[in-house]
Design an enzyme around this catalytic site. Structure first.
Site, PDB file in Angstrom:
ATOM      1  N   LYS A  58      45.682  43.252  32.135  1.00 21.93           N
ATOM      2  CA  LYS A  58      46.153  44.627  32.327  1.00 21.93           C
ATOM      3  C   LYS A  58      46.620  44.943  33.744  1.00 21.93           C
ATOM      4  CE  LYS A  58      43.817  47.213  28.673  1.00 21.93           C
ATOM      5  NZ  LYS A  58      42.732  48.182  28.413  1.00 21.93           N
TER       6      LYS A  58
ATOM      7  N   ALA B 164      50.885  40.605  37.481  1.00 27.12           N
ATOM      8  CA  ALA B 164      50.052  39.564  36.864  1.00 27.12           C
ATOM      9  C   ALA B 164      50.381  39.463  35.382  1.00 27.12           C
ATOM     10  CB  ALA B 164      48.572  39.881  37.063  1.00 27.12           C
TER      11      ALA B 164
ATOM     12  N   ASN C 230      41.368  36.019  37.885  1.00 23.84           N
ATOM     13  CA  ASN C 230      40.703  35.417  39.029  1.00 23.84           C
ATOM     14  C   ASN C 230      39.721  36.438  39.604  1.00 23.84           C
ATOM     15  OD1 ASN C 230      40.018  34.596  41.660  1.00 23.84           O
ATOM     16  ND2 ASN C 230      41.946  33.494  41.936  1.00 23.84           N
ATOM     17  N   PRO C 231      38.446  36.282  39.299  1.00 26.17           N
ATOM     18  CA  PRO C 231      37.471  37.305  39.703  1.00 26.17           C
ATOM     19  C   PRO C 231      37.427  37.543  41.207  1.00 26.17           C
ATOM     20  CG  PRO C 231      36.449  35.660  38.267  1.00 26.17           C
ATOM     21  CD  PRO C 231      37.847  35.174  38.557  1.00 26.17           C
TER      22      PRO C 231
ATOM     23  N   GLY D 281      45.933  46.229  40.558  1.00 25.61           N
ATOM     24  CA  GLY D 281      46.347  46.647  41.900  1.00 25.61           C
ATOM     25  C   GLY D 281      45.994  48.080  42.236  1.00 25.61           C
ATOM     26  N   GLU D 282      46.029  48.953  41.258  1.00 27.71           N
ATOM     27  CA  GLU D 282      45.879  50.375  41.583  1.00 27.71           C
ATOM     28  C   GLU D 282      44.535  50.969  41.178  1.00 27.71           C
ATOM     29  OE1 GLU D 282      50.210  49.655  41.184  1.00 27.71           O
ATOM     30  OE2 GLU D 282      49.580  51.593  41.877  1.00 27.71           O
TER      31      GLU D 282
END
Ligand code: FAD
Ligand code: SF4
Lengths: 747, 285
Positions: A708, A516, A638-639, A711-712
């Site tokens: 930031k 992102a 994108n919340p 994904g993790e």
């Protein structure tokens, strides 16, 4: 972009590819048709170490429909040097070369490939291949090799080794009034994304290949195939439009890719090779790790010494490495720190990055130790964390670009109702269930990788943004569309993204939660360049209303380009393009980390995870009743997709805490529960209420978009919060993950 | 998977005939058989698809009980009003097993005949007496935390994995089978067997026999019952241990108790000692 200009970024837009996915129109690697397609079925070793004496293939060859059986004796031509087999992500060592020799180094190693005219024929024939082997001693048990662990001589690129000791950790530990050393273990977890590894290699006359591969990086696969088979990169096109989950499993090229391409080149036909669910278990996994964590503090809880020593498994042929212990040197303020990280070689395949590699397990054990310290001190575990808040990275001495962790603690605790917690264990009960509340901090590095993108704006105000990124599930298709739309003031419907194709502008693999930020920023830059070109063209027009404007005063929106301060002074995009005799404007953009800034700053995503468990004391049954995860991750693009990432991470964290474990028969060197019935991941019933909070965090340094990555982070800390809650409920500390019923009852 | 002949008889008689072949296997819901075939554990020469047989009824039995056709699915059975009212123990045991999708496919007969979940049994590269008599038992000394606590032998420590069967054992169901030599009825306690020296035999059915139905005796265990299942996750996992318990109360006293254990032995395990201790005792502690 200022927030005022952002209509789509920051909004909970549904996935632009959602409909394609739920209606089955999104195609995955094993679903692409090809003329005269051949099907491959992999035969796997059933021993963990030894040599193949003979492969009996006669019965298999006699099966109708079988075209060829490849073994180490007749495998196709491939590169000889290790270098040529090393992909972008490879750790040091000798990359696996399927069917390269008679040597077997792990159970499940591919030893033959049956190629047939139908899937069924290939599968039936593969079952008839018999391997005659000379069995050699093997070891799959980390405890047995722990004493022979070694510091990896060559470091894996991109993975910082543990920082050097600072202060006087041993001495500080010896002198501290409160201290302990604890042993933890986090068992191996196996990659099981929904989509299994598969490659469809389409052979075109003249030798050009189009490969549909299950991968997180089309260009990584492209360069691997080109160098392994000595092909021109231009003759290898790799496509991964849709990826059915990957979590790190698809970062490196997997054996089915080599096998499909090898067979395709040898037979001059299109070939598909897909692995079975069982075969997935032989490959990527988060390594089994042992940890010794030593903490010391004063009576108030100020940390005086942190020591974290870990041993992780790796294969016989590569030194897989991840940042496992580094977190212990940066999450809390402490002047005396010692970290060590060693490897032990087992007869298993090389481990593989798995969602928050290193942090998911390394942070878990540190956060359990912090909970143990809070208990020793009889202070609130959240207070202990706040007390030791690190406002700079102790490992490097650098500043954080931002760190709204205090807001995570505050907002998470408020949403959870943490202030109502009774401190002593076993104090809360509801009928036959003990209730426990646990907390953990989570952290993950925020990366900005070098990435490129292209933006194409046509005179009908349609924008296409493209980059060779992958969307392994987080919503890359969607956020790139949003970014493009806002950058040029267009409605979402006017923007299309193109990703998942090696011919598109250069992109790193999708991993590390950097897509992102990196690809998003590159798209933004490309759109900015389009805007600039459009502006220059507009200025050159006769009697241009923008002649005396400067670029900063310009905005592009609603199909026009004009002055921000005077919307009447504007031109339509079509007008500008036609005046310049253009039908489209195409520009490239790039994003990359600023080396100057990197000298002074580091970036991390942070979180606070709160868990409530309910434990049936007599039966040992644990329910995770609720989780609150408060995350600081810079700007949230994108919340909706962001929340999904956290939910998924939290669920995986619950699995790490309670369920996921490969059961290995060490006598045989085999994983025995290699299917979804017996390898447990959380089922719906295991997942109750999860509340996701994103705290405000403004960061103007981490990436041009202030993003930031998410994904993790959701998995990091979750397992510790659950384990700490179990202790709070029961007074029992299980230091061996997953915490299964038998371990809890025996504790 | 091997190549096999596929037949789909319409009558029980034809099915029995088709099953006479030693390597023929009946296919009901297929939720176990197809896996066994994919893993090369079972390599039938003929697959006899029994789904067109008229065995889908739940009917009153002469003695006041119910007869359940072998093809009644686990879902149909669990939600049938006669079952939820008169045999709720059975309903809750069924619903504790597998997943809704599996229960929609799985049948009454198939559930009784599902094979053990012993890891080694499913992996033909390992020794397993149940799969290959005489080859040895890898589970002994291996990965066996889900294995037997009771009634195991030197040759096999596998357990029967069914939840439904634990309730059927407690309710003393009868299994009705038909083979080339005719029909017979087998009391539930004599249906599944202990491994002994022949772990390849899960039960006492003869080769080629077909389950046509099971009969539930008239029961007054409708009110006081529980099925408790302990497993490694909260749903969709086989039992580590389970208990089916049913009580007949009279004036606050336990008159009769039935207790069966699951996941602990090669067959659903009736516990006569527990039953005796509970029977004719005051109900509340
Ligand atoms: C992932 C997974 C999880 C599961 N979890 C559970 C659980 O938690 N609890 C539980 O109890 N069960 C569980 N099951 C097992 C499931 O209940 C059984 O697979 C199912 O009941 C078998 O019924 P079926 O009709 O599909 O049988 P099939 O697969 O069709 O047949 C099974 C066997 O019975 C034979 N057979 C079937 N019908 C007849 C008949 N009428 N006469 C003679 N032979 C016959 C077949 O030849 C075969 O050998 C699970 C299964 C899976 C795959
Ligand atoms: S326990 Fe029974 S089923 Fe399992 S390996 Fe041993 S013999 Fe085979």
């Amino acid at each position: 972009m200022s927030s005022a200009e952002m209509l789509h970024v920051g909004r909970p837009i549904s996935r632009v590819d959602g409909r394609l996915k739920v209606t089955g129109q999104a195609k995955y690697a094993a679903e692409y048709p090809a003329a005269d397609l051949l099907h491959g079925c992999v035969v796997s070793s059933t021993i963990a170490a030894g040599r193949i004496i003979r492969l009996h293939t006669d019965r298999a060859r006699a099966m109708p429909g079988v075209v060829e059986i490849f073994t180490h004796e007749n495998s196709g031509k491939a590169a000889r040097q290790d270098e040529d087999w090393r992909d972008d992500i490879a750790p040091p060592g000798h990359p696996l070369r399927p069917l390269h020799s008679d040597r077997i180094q792990f159970d499940g190693q591919p030893i033959a490939l049956v190629i047939a005219e139908s899937v069924e024929a290939a599968r039936d024939a593969a079952a008839l291949v018999r391997a005659e082997c000379a069995i050699e001693p093997h070891c799959t048990q980390l405890e047995a090799k722990r004493s022979q662990a070694y510091v990896p001589p060559e470091k894996r690129s991109g993975i910082p080794p543990p920082s050097d000791p600072r202060g006087e950790p041993e001495q500080a530990f010896a002198q501290a009034p409160i201290k302990f050393s604890r042993e933890y273990r986090v068992h191996a977890e196996h990659h099981n994304p929904m989509e299994m590894f598969a490659s469809t290699c389409v052979f075109e006359p003249g030798g050009k290949l189009t490969i549909y591969d299950k991968t997180q990086g089309s260009q990584n696969v492209q360069s691997y195939v080109a160098s392994v088979f000595g092909l021109k990169p231009a003759n290898v096109r790799v496509i991964n439009h849709y990826v059915g989950g990957a979590f790190g499993s698809g970062l490196r090229p997997q054996p089915q890719l080599f096998l499909a391409v090898m067979a395709s080149l040898a037979l001059k036909r299109s070939v598909r090779v897909a692995l079975t669910r069982t075969q997935m278990f032989y490959l990527g996994y988060r390594p089994d790790t042992f940890h010794t964590v030593s903490l010391a503090s004063d009576h108030q809880g100020t940390l005086l010494s942190i020591m974290h020593d870990a041993v992780a498994e790796t294969s016989q042929y590569e030194d897989y490495q991840e940042a496992l212990v580094n977190w212990s040197g940066l999450m809390y303020r402490c002047d005396n720190v010692k970290l060590s990280y060693q490897l032990a070689k087992l007869n298993k395949a090389t481990p593989c990055d798995m969602r928050a590699p290193g942090a998911a397990n390394g942070v878990t054990v540190l956060e359990c130790a912090m909970d143990e310290l809070a208990h020793e001190l009889d202070i609130d575990p959240l207070e202990l964390r706040k007390l030791n808040f690190a406002s700079m990275d102790g490992n490097t001495g650098k500043q954080f670009t931002s760190k709204a962790l205090d807001a995570c603690y505050r907002e998470g605790a408020a949403a959870f109702g943490w202030s109502g917690r009774r401190r002593e264990p076993r104090a809360m009960r509801d009928g036959h269930e003990l209730i426990g509340w646990g907390v953990s901090t989570g952290t993950w590095e925020a990366f900005l990788q070098t990435a490129s993108a292209r933006a194409r704006l046509t005179d009908d105000c349609k924008l296409e943004v493209s980059t060779a990124a992958s969307d392994i599930g987080p919503g890359t298709w969607t956020i790139l569309t949003q970014i493009g739309a806002d950058a040029l003031g267009l409605p979402l419907e006017a923007v299309s993204a193109r990703i998942g194709d090696s011919t598109l502008p250069a992109s790193p693999v999708e991993g590390g939660s950097w897509t992102a930020a990196s690809n998003g920023s590159a798209v933004q830059a490309a759109c900015e360049a389009v805007k600039h070109t459009l502006f220059k063209r507009a200025q050159r027009m006769a009697n241009s209303p923008l002649a005396d404007a400067s670029f900063e005063h310009i905005e592009v929106k609603s199909g026009g380009i004009g002055r921000k301060d005077d919307p009447r002074r504007s031109l339509s995009i079509a007008e500008v393009m036609h005046a310049a005799d253009l039908t489209e404007i195409v520009e490239d953009g790039q994003a990359s980390a600023d080396p100057e800034q990197a000298k002074r700053y580091v970036s991390y995503t942070n979180s606070a995870v709160f868990a409530e468990v309910r434990v049936d004391e007599e039966l040992g049954i644990v329910r995770v009743a609720r989780i609150v995860c408060a995350t600081a991750a810079g700007r949230i693009l994108n919340p909706k997709t962001a929340r999904s990432q956290i939910l998924g991470g939290v669920v995986m964290g619950i699995g790490m805490a309670l369920h996921e474990e490969a059961m290995i028969d060490h006598r045989l060197g085999k994983i025995m529960n290699h299917n979804f019935a017996e390898y447990h991941v959380p089922a719906h019933a295991d997942v109750d209420d999860i509340e996701v909070i994103f705290v405000d965090e403004h960061d103007d340094k981490v990436s041009p978009l202030g993003v930031k990555g998410l994904g993790e982070i959701g998995i990091v800390g979750t397992a510790a919060a659950v384990a700490n809650a179990i202790f709070h409920a029961t007074g029992k500390r299980v230091r061996d993950f997953p915490i299964t019923i038998d371990k809890l009852l025996a504790a | 998977m091997n190549r096999f002949e596929y037949v789909r008889p319409d009558t029980v008689a034809h099915a029995v005939k088709a099953l006479a072949d030693r390597d023929a296997r009946a296919l009901a819901g297929g939720t176990n058989l197809v896996d066994l075939m994919k893993y090369e554990v079972t390599r039938p020469s003929r697959v006899v698809d029994i789904n067109h047989l008229p065995l889908r009824q739940i009917e009153p039995a002469p003695d006041g009980g119910l007869t359940i056709g072998a093809l009644v699915t686990n879902s149909e059975l669990a939600w049938d009003p006669r079952i939820t009212k008169r045999y709720p123990l059975l309903a809750s045991a069924i619903l504790a097993g597998a997943s809704p999708q599996l229960r929609n496919a799985a049948t009454t007969g198939g559930n009784l005949l599902q094979r053990t979940r012993c890891y080694y049994f499913y992996d033909p590269s390992t020794a397993c007496n149940k799969r290959e008599p005489g080859s040895g038992c890898s589970a002994i000394g291996g990965v066996n935390r889900i294995h037997a606590i009771l009634g195991a032998s030197d040759g096999c420590i596998a357990v029967h994995p069914s939840d439904m069967c634990v309730a059927l054992a407690a309710l003393e169901a009868v299994v009705n089978v038909e083979g080339k030599d005719g029909k017979r009825s087998i009391p539930f306690s004599a249906f599944h067997r202990l491994p002994g020296s022949e772990p390849q035999h899960d039960n006492t059915m003869l080769q080629g026999e077909l389950i046509t139905s099971i009969t539930l005796p008239a029961s007054d265990f409708g009110s006081n019952h529980t099925y408790l299942k302990v497993r490694d996750r909260l749903s969709y996992a086989f039992a580590l241990v389970s208990v089916a318990a049913a009580l007949k109360l009279e004036g606050g006293e336990i008159r009769t108790a039935r207790v069966a254990l699951g996941g602990v032995a090669h067959k659903p395990w009736r516990d006569p000692d527990a039953e005796q201790a509970l029977s004719n005792s005051p109900g509340a502690p």
